[in-house]
Design an enzyme around this catalytic site. Structure first.
Site: not given
Ligand code: GUN
Length: 293
Positions: A54, A98, A121
């Site tokens: 990412k 994460q 997200d």
């Protein structure tokens, strides 16, 4: 006849290029650089690899990457304080924590604490709630489900009116992808570990989304001829012929499925690359929100 192979690498590259150009234009027009903060807690190797990918994508597209790597024994209060700090930081447009988090941490509370307009997200309960409701739209669509929808769209698959079957009901993939397909007017069935006649349901699918996390569980004989198969699974399968001793396979047995399906995503190179592409797109969108453009 062999299925059309949906090339996620190629479609992701198109999205990357769109975002790269948009970021360059934003710099030129507004003298502004989008920023993404990634929070990696602990030493999980898969999570570390995803975060590294990412961050690399950010660099390639001209997005500022702010990486926070935190020991696994961080307390809930300390992690909450970090999220609060990132919420207040004007250089941070998107915050990505994460998952999964170490077990002692309360994931729900952490995701709740992320500012809605930085929730790239799309996991904040308000964003998920809006995704679920008719006539409402979230600020951000969760990246993997968003990637699935873009793959369908760019491959010319008609979603409206189609029978879509999702196998798996995770918060990250199964549930949000079902809500997106429903919003796009598919008739949606969600199957899971307690589903009685799994093969029977799968055989009805014009669009099949496999997100179970079990290597090659869905075989060609279960698939309706001509169906579109989107395989979200990434599983390790022992392969002594490979130097690392394994290879990656999906939840679908690709070899038998491609002989029956109309179109299918490979693993790797299908859904995987789309997750990062859509994260980049969401981060750019977060910068648009910050600039109010
Ligand atoms: N873990 C697995 N997939 C994801 C994702 O899309 N976002 C985050 N934050 N964690 C994940």
């Amino acid at each position: 006849m062999s299925a059309q192979i949906i090339d996620g690498k190629e479609i992701a590259a198109q999205v990357h290029e769109e975002v790269r150009l948009a970021v360059a234009k934003m710099k030129e027009t507004h003298n502004y650089t989008p920023g993404l903060a990634t929070v990696l807690v602990g030493e999980d190797t898969a999570s570390a690899t995803y975060v590294r990918m990412k961050r690399k994508a950010c660099e390639e597209l001209g997005i500022r990457s702010i990486g926070r790597e935190i020991p696994a024994n961080i307390s809930q209060a300390e992690l909450m304080a970090l999220v609060t700090e990132l919420n207040a930081d004007p250089a941070v447009n998107g915050i990505l924590v994460q998952l999964p988090l170490p077990r002692h941490l309360n994931e729900e509370a952490i995701l709740n604490a992320i500012a809605l307009e930085k929730d790239v997200d799309g996991f904040h309960p308000v964003n998920i709630g809006r995704l679920a409701m008719k006539g409402r739209d979230p600020l951000f669509i969760p990246c993997t489900p968003y990637g699935v929808m873009v793959l369908l769209e760019k491959s010319g698959v008609k979603v409206s009116g189609a029978d879509a079957v999702i196998v798996g009901r995770s918060n990250i993939v199964g549930l949000p992808v079902a809500m997106l397909l429903q919003k796009a007017n598919a008739t949606v069935t969600i199957c899971h570990s307690r589903t009685r006649d799994l093969a029977g349901h799968i055989r009805q699918a014009d669009i099949l989304i496999a997100a179970i996390g079990q290597a090659e569980m869905i075989t060609g004989d279960m698939i309706k001829p001509g169906a579109t198969v989107i395989d979200v699974g990434t599983n390790r399968k022992d392969d002594p012929s490979r130097k690392r001793g394994y290879r990656l396979v999906g939840d679908v047995d690709f070899e038998s499925a491609k002989e029956v399906a109309g179109a299918i995503t490979p693993v790797p190179g299908g859904v995987g690359p789309m997750t990062i592409a859509m994260l980049m797109k969401n981060t750019y969108h977060a910068a648009e929100l910050a600039l109010k453009i």
